[in-house]
Design a protein around this motif. Sequence first.
Motif, PDB file in Angstrom:
ATOM      1  N   TRP A  63     116.087 145.154 -11.902  1.00 21.77           N
ATOM      2  CA  TRP A  63     115.680 144.020 -11.085  1.00 21.77           C
ATOM      3  C   TRP A  63     114.546 144.359 -10.123  1.00 21.77           C
ATOM      4  O   TRP A  63     113.631 143.540  -9.963  1.00 21.77           O
ATOM      5  CB  TRP A  63     116.879 143.425 -10.349  1.00 21.77           C
TER       6      TRP A  63
ATOM      7  N   ARG B 166     111.482 141.842  -9.785  1.00 17.48           N
ATOM      8  CA  ARG B 166     111.153 141.251  -8.477  1.00 17.48           C
ATOM      9  C   ARG B 166     109.731 141.612  -8.071  1.00 17.48           C
ATOM     10  O   ARG B 166     108.977 140.767  -7.576  1.00 17.48           O
ATOM     11  CB  ARG B 166     112.161 141.724  -7.429  1.00 17.48           C
TER      12      ARG B 166
ATOM     13  N   TRP C 201     106.544 135.300  -3.050  1.00 15.48           N
ATOM     14  CA  TRP C 201     107.943 135.733  -3.074  1.00 15.48           C
ATOM     15  C   TRP C 201     108.329 136.055  -1.640  1.00 15.48           C
ATOM     16  O   TRP C 201     107.698 136.903  -0.994  1.00 15.48           O
ATOM     17  CB  TRP C 201     108.096 136.952  -3.972  1.00 15.48           C
TER      18      TRP C 201
ATOM     19  N   ALA D 119     111.963 125.650 -13.841  1.00 16.53           N
ATOM     20  CA  ALA D 119     111.717 127.029 -14.257  1.00 16.53           C
ATOM     21  C   ALA D 119     110.312 127.394 -13.824  1.00 16.53           C
ATOM     22  O   ALA D 119     109.400 126.560 -13.856  1.00 16.53           O
ATOM     23  CB  ALA D 119     111.871 127.179 -15.766  1.00 16.53           C
TER      24      ALA D 119
ATOM     25  N   VAL E 284     111.996 132.472 -14.037  1.00 14.82           N
ATOM     26  CA  VAL E 284     113.008 132.204 -13.016  1.00 14.82           C
ATOM     27  C   VAL E 284     113.519 130.788 -13.235  1.00 14.82           C
ATOM     28  O   VAL E 284     112.728 129.841 -13.314  1.00 14.82           O
ATOM     29  CB  VAL E 284     112.413 132.328 -11.594  1.00 14.82           C
ATOM     30  N   GLU E 285     114.822 130.647 -13.354  1.00 17.67           N
ATOM     31  CA  GLU E 285     115.442 129.333 -13.446  1.00 17.67           C
ATOM     32  C   GLU E 285     116.238 129.102 -12.173  1.00 17.67           C
ATOM     33  O   GLU E 285     116.943 129.991 -11.702  1.00 17.67           O
ATOM     34  CB  GLU E 285     116.387 129.254 -14.642  1.00 17.67           C
ATOM     35  N   GLY E 286     116.113 127.908 -11.611  1.00 21.22           N
ATOM     36  CA  GLY E 286     116.843 127.591 -10.395  1.00 21.22           C
ATOM     37  C   GLY E 286     116.574 126.166  -9.964  1.00 21.22           C
ATOM     38  O   GLY E 286     116.051 125.356 -10.731  1.00 21.22           O
TER      39      GLY E 286
ATOM     40  N   PRO F  26     116.314 132.382  -7.651  1.00 16.98           N
ATOM     41  CA  PRO F  26     116.774 132.456  -9.041  1.00 16.98           C
ATOM     42  C   PRO F  26     118.283 132.253  -9.152  1.00 16.98           C
ATOM     43  O   PRO F  26     119.052 132.847  -8.406  1.00 16.98           O
ATOM     44  CB  PRO F  26     116.409 133.873  -9.476  1.00 16.98           C
TER      45      PRO F  26
ATOM     46  N   THR G 109     119.247 132.272 -12.544  1.00 20.54           N
ATOM     47  CA  THR G 109     119.113 133.214 -13.651  1.00 20.54           C
ATOM     48  C   THR G 109     117.632 133.541 -13.783  1.00 20.54           C
ATOM     49  O   THR G 109     116.785 132.686 -13.551  1.00 20.54           O
ATOM     50  CB  THR G 109     119.622 132.599 -14.976  1.00 20.54           C
ATOM     51  N   ALA G 110     117.330 134.767 -14.126  1.00 25.04           N
ATOM     52  CA  ALA G 110     115.942 135.155 -14.392  1.00 25.04           C
ATOM     53  C   ALA G 110     115.935 136.001 -15.660  1.00 25.04           C
ATOM     54  O   ALA G 110     116.949 136.618 -16.028  1.00 25.04           O
ATOM     55  CB  ALA G 110     115.357 135.935 -13.215  1.00 25.04           C
TER      56      ALA G 110
END
Length: 169
Positions: free
Chosen positions: A25, A29, A58, A84, A100-102, A151, A153-154
């Motif tokens: 990660w 990131r 970020w 996404a 990145v999904e969120g 995120p 899920t990423a």
Amino acid sequence: MITEHEPQTALDTRFSSPDATATAWPEGRAGLAAAELYWLSTVRRDGRPHVTPLIAVWLDGALCFCTGPDEQKARNLAHDPRCAITTGAGVLREGLDLVVEGAAEPVRDDATLRRIAAAYVAKYGEEWTFQVRDGAFHHEGHEALVFRVAPATAFGFRKGEYGQTRWRF
């Protein structure tokens, strides 16, 4: 300030080279933080997809971006915040593409907006200086709404020695 959580990391062996390993990660990131251009995918009211390029920063475990209140992406997010954001090298045989999904959450707190505005200047330069007031960015007579996507899920898609990593938060 929001505390960033370490995700569960897993290599999807169905879509990876036999000797691939999961991407850590911190590397994912770092790629999200360093990218200059991103693609935001949202859904229109009638269900059609809408994809548009944008810049983002970020900060505190999330990608933050801005858009005019009358732009299509802002209208889409008002009725469905799920989205996404993708970025990557745009080449076939090397690099790390990221997804990145969120859910896009509006940022209206002026103190947080000032931190995001400072991050834009640090990353993209003085031409991206925003004034902060009334829960929004302001620049050259225009208002911009600010959103953050932490995120849920990423995914990381390593090319070359192909490996697909999923990070669940």
